[in-house]
Enzyme design. Sequence first.
Site, PDB file in Angstrom:
ATOM      1  N   HIS A 323      -1.540  -1.802  -2.649  1.00 38.43           N
ATOM      2  CA  HIS A 323      -0.372  -2.634  -2.932  1.00 38.43           C
ATOM      3  C   HIS A 323       0.928  -1.842  -2.972  1.00 38.43           C
ATOM      4  CE1 HIS A 323      -3.294  -5.771  -4.026  1.00 38.43           C
ATOM      5  NE2 HIS A 323      -2.296  -6.599  -3.862  1.00 38.43           N
ATOM      6  N   GLY A 324       0.853  -0.558  -3.211  1.00 42.12           N
ATOM      7  CA  GLY A 324       2.102   0.185  -3.227  1.00 42.12           C
ATOM      8  C   GLY A 324       1.938   1.621  -3.664  1.00 42.12           C
TER       9      GLY A 324
END
Length: 471
Positions: A323-324
Amino acid sequence: MVFSSTVFIFLFLPLVLAIYFLLQNKLRNLFLLLASLFFYAWGEGLLVLLMMGSIAVNYVVGIAISTNKDKHRPIVSKILLGVGVGLNLLVLAYYKYIHFIVENLESIGLHFNIDISGVTLPIGISFFTFQSISYLVDVHRGTVKGQESIVNLGMYIALFPQLIAGPIVRYVDISKEIEKRKVTPALFKTGITRFLTGFAKKIIIANNVGLIADKVFGGAVDELSSPLAWIGILCYTLQIYYDFSGYSDMAIGLGKMFGFNFKENFDHPYISRSVQEFWRRWHISLSTWFRDYLYIPLGGNRKGKIRTYVNLLIVFFLTGLWHGASWNFIVWGMFHGFFLIVERMDLFSLPERLNFLKRFYLLLVVMVGWVIFRAEDLGYAIGYIETMFAFTKGTYEYPYLFLNTYTLMVIILGVLFSAPLRAGAVKYLAMRLPNQNWAFAMEHVIYVSLFILSLLELAQTTYNPFIYFRF
């Protein structure tokens, strides 16, 4: 270019649809590929070359794997798979994680004389990278043959409906539709209504609650009151669901307009009674991808409890990292992994009559998790969570200006329709209306009204983010 922009709705999509249906069948895939590359280049400029390079590399590797499978060279096929997956992950690591890696290495005293200031994150790189990897793995497993047409494979990887924010579409699921598909009037109509549903979810609900969430999370944590902190995370909980599920609805609807049937990506996750059930309902294309291409190959739950727990932690560590490039996302992933392990240990049980409490447990876990996910850093997240449960009185009241009758109604609708009420409402109306003609007319009135209301919302605001674009 975003789906909820007037350029896309009134120019790009009608033009692409018109040309697509005017073309002969044998030219449609090439046209969709070119249209998709143009769509990507509109926002990403020269980074479209990265997309084209990805298509070329995965095409060559896929053909090579398939050829060696046919010639019964499993070792060579496996080596080629490793090379192909490695190249995909290397590109992902460079563009998405290089800043995070260098920053953390420098924090422990290792310094590098390199300039990475020009490295930017290509939109949707996590989605099309995972699609490419699943294609190569499935070719290696013999589930599908290597695609012999670079145009067809390129269209699969770059197809604009799901290119920049999913859902993650597996080649095996649409391989037949890539070769041959038919758009019936019923399928096209379903695509339109599905797109309008997602458009309304995004514009009417996600944007309105998202603005409030941004104002709350934009304040200093020590100035927030407990009620405002809860309002902020409630709004973000609704925003991320309606933003992402709305985008998925639009992608699925667009796919149907062109003859593709993408699998569902959300199934009312907030009604779940466990974290395990939540991940069966939330971002289904990602959770099943990790299950089939990582969790099961690691051994799944077949090698004892301890190994199962380790596998779960690995999967959710990588889920967070996917996700990041931030410790917030890693901690968020491990947070969910921890509760999955606790649930598997079956340490707590409730009498049947109290099972409804499990829904409150799930919502509490998910909302606390969303604080970690949304906060700019872990320090802010910890302070925010403390404020939620400390019953403090804050001095920051600006977000209350955005809480009016309309936004409160939107919040209530968001809460209600996060449960599967739509099917029941449709069934109820069908029973109450005199005949099918009335039902047909009512359906069209509802969708047209939602579209007009969404356009009015879009016209009066510049706030129109898509949360999952950065992933």
